[in-house]
Design an enzyme around this catalytic site. Structure first.
Site, PDB file in Angstrom:
ATOM      1  CE  LYS A  52      -3.916  -2.539   2.036  1.00 35.08           C
ATOM      2  NZ  LYS A  52      -4.376  -3.094   3.233  1.00 35.08           N
ATOM      3  CD  GLN A  96      -3.331  -4.738   6.363  1.00 33.40           C
ATOM      4  OE1 GLN A  96      -3.236  -3.829   5.726  1.00 33.40           O
ATOM      5  NE2 GLN A  96      -4.145  -5.732   6.101  1.00 33.40           N
ATOM      6  CG  ASP A 119      -9.299  -0.410   4.931  1.00 35.59           C
ATOM      7  OD1 ASP A 119      -8.955  -0.790   3.873  1.00 35.59           O
ATOM      8  OD2 ASP A 119      -8.346  -0.431   5.843  1.00 35.59           O
TER       9      ASP A 119
END
Ligand code: NAP
Length: 293
Positions: A52, A96, A119
């Site tokens: 990412k 994460q 997200d």
């Protein structure tokens, strides 16, 4: 059979984003900034976060990686998220997953500002998605829609069978495929671990999304001729012949299913490649939302 090439489509999404970043630069506007938090050193999480951050660099976004030890307490992590929520330079925040046991994922997701929830896991994002309002779409389902769009796959009127009902993949993709949109208008059946006759249900699927995390679950005898098969699964399976000691397996028995499919995603190089591209689209959107305020 046509292979749905996630790498190719992701590259085209990233090229488009690069151009848009250049436009922002020319106008002297703020560039997108993604803040990623990584707790502990889980191998897969390390790899995902590294990709990412690397993709941000490739496109021209600013990125900040914040690392914590696996032993961190929940309040320290929540405090960091609140700090990032208040930071006007940060557009998107991602933490994460999975997180160590002492930390509640639910609290972490709830603490991220809905405006920076790139997200798309926050209840506000999911609520807006369910209502068909503009929202951050979770990256994996969003990546699947981008693939369908790129290959101009007609979804209207098709029967989509989604295997898995998680908040990050199965549930949102089942909702998105059922909505009245160009990549929706399917009749959707959601399967889970309590579903009976899953083989018979899959055989009725014009589109099958396998998102259960069971390597090679979907076999050739479960798929009808001409089905469109989207394999979301990513499982690390031990392989001593590889330098890493493992190989990545999808949820679909590719060798059996591919010859029967009209379209199919490979693993790797399918949905996984699209997920990061979709996250990058959400991050640009978060930045543009701020600029237009
Ligand atoms: P998850 O949270 O573990 O959810 C799995 C779902 O599959 C659950 O709803 C579960 O049912 C269902 N399931 C499990 N075994 C089943 C069976 N035998 N028959 C029918 N349904 C079954 O997993 P997830 O986070 O959604 O991830 C799924 C897979 O996608 C994993 O391999 C993951 O690594 C991968 N993934 C890939 C990407 C990507 O970028 N490509 C992104 C995210 C996840 P219950 O609800 O009844 O337990």
């Amino acid at each position: 059979m046509i292979l749905l090439d996630g790498k190719l489509v992701a590259q085209s999404v990233k090229d488009d984003l690069k151009n848009r970043v250049n436009d922002l630069k020319l106008k002297g506007q703020k560039l997108p900034h993604l803040a990623a938090i990584l707790v502990g050193n889980n191998g897969a999480s390390e790899t995902y976060v590294a990709s990412k951050v690397k993709t941000c660099e490739e496109i021209g976004y600013k990125s900040t990686l914040i690392r914590f030890e696996a032993t961190i307490n929940e309040e320290t992590l929540l405090e960091k998220i609140r700090e990032l929520n208040e930071d006007p330079d940060v557009d998107g925040i991602l933490v994460q997953l999975p997180l160590p046991k002492q930390i509640s994922e639910e609290k972490v997701i709830d603490t991220i500002s809905a405006e920076k929830d790139v997200d798309g896991f926050h209840p506000v994002s999911i609520g807006r998605l369910v209502q068909g309002l503009p929202s951050f779409v979770p990256a994996t389902p969003y990546g699947i829609l981008l693939l369908l769009e790129y290959y101009k796959i007609e979804t209207k009127g098709k029967h989509a069978v989604v295997i898995g009902r998680s908040n990050i993949v199965g549930r949102p993709i089942s909702i998105l495929l059922s909505q009245n949109t160009p990549t929706g208008n399917c009749t959707v059946t959601v399967c889970h671990s309590h579903t009976k006759n899953i083989k018979e249900i899959c055989l009725q699927g014009d589109i099958i999304v396998a998102a259960l995390g069971r390597p090679e679950f979907l076999s050739g005898e479960m798929v009808r001729e001409g089905a469109i098969v989207i394999d979301v699964g990513i499982t690390r399976v031990e392989d001593k012949t590889k330098k890493s000691g493992f190989k990545i397996k999808g949820d679909v028995k590719f060798d059996e299913v591919a010859p029967k499919s009209s379209y199919i995603t490979p693993v790797p190089g399918g949905v996984g490649a699209m997920t990061i591209a979709a996250l990058m689209k959400n991050t640009l959107q978060a930045c543009l939302n701020k600029i237009s305020k």
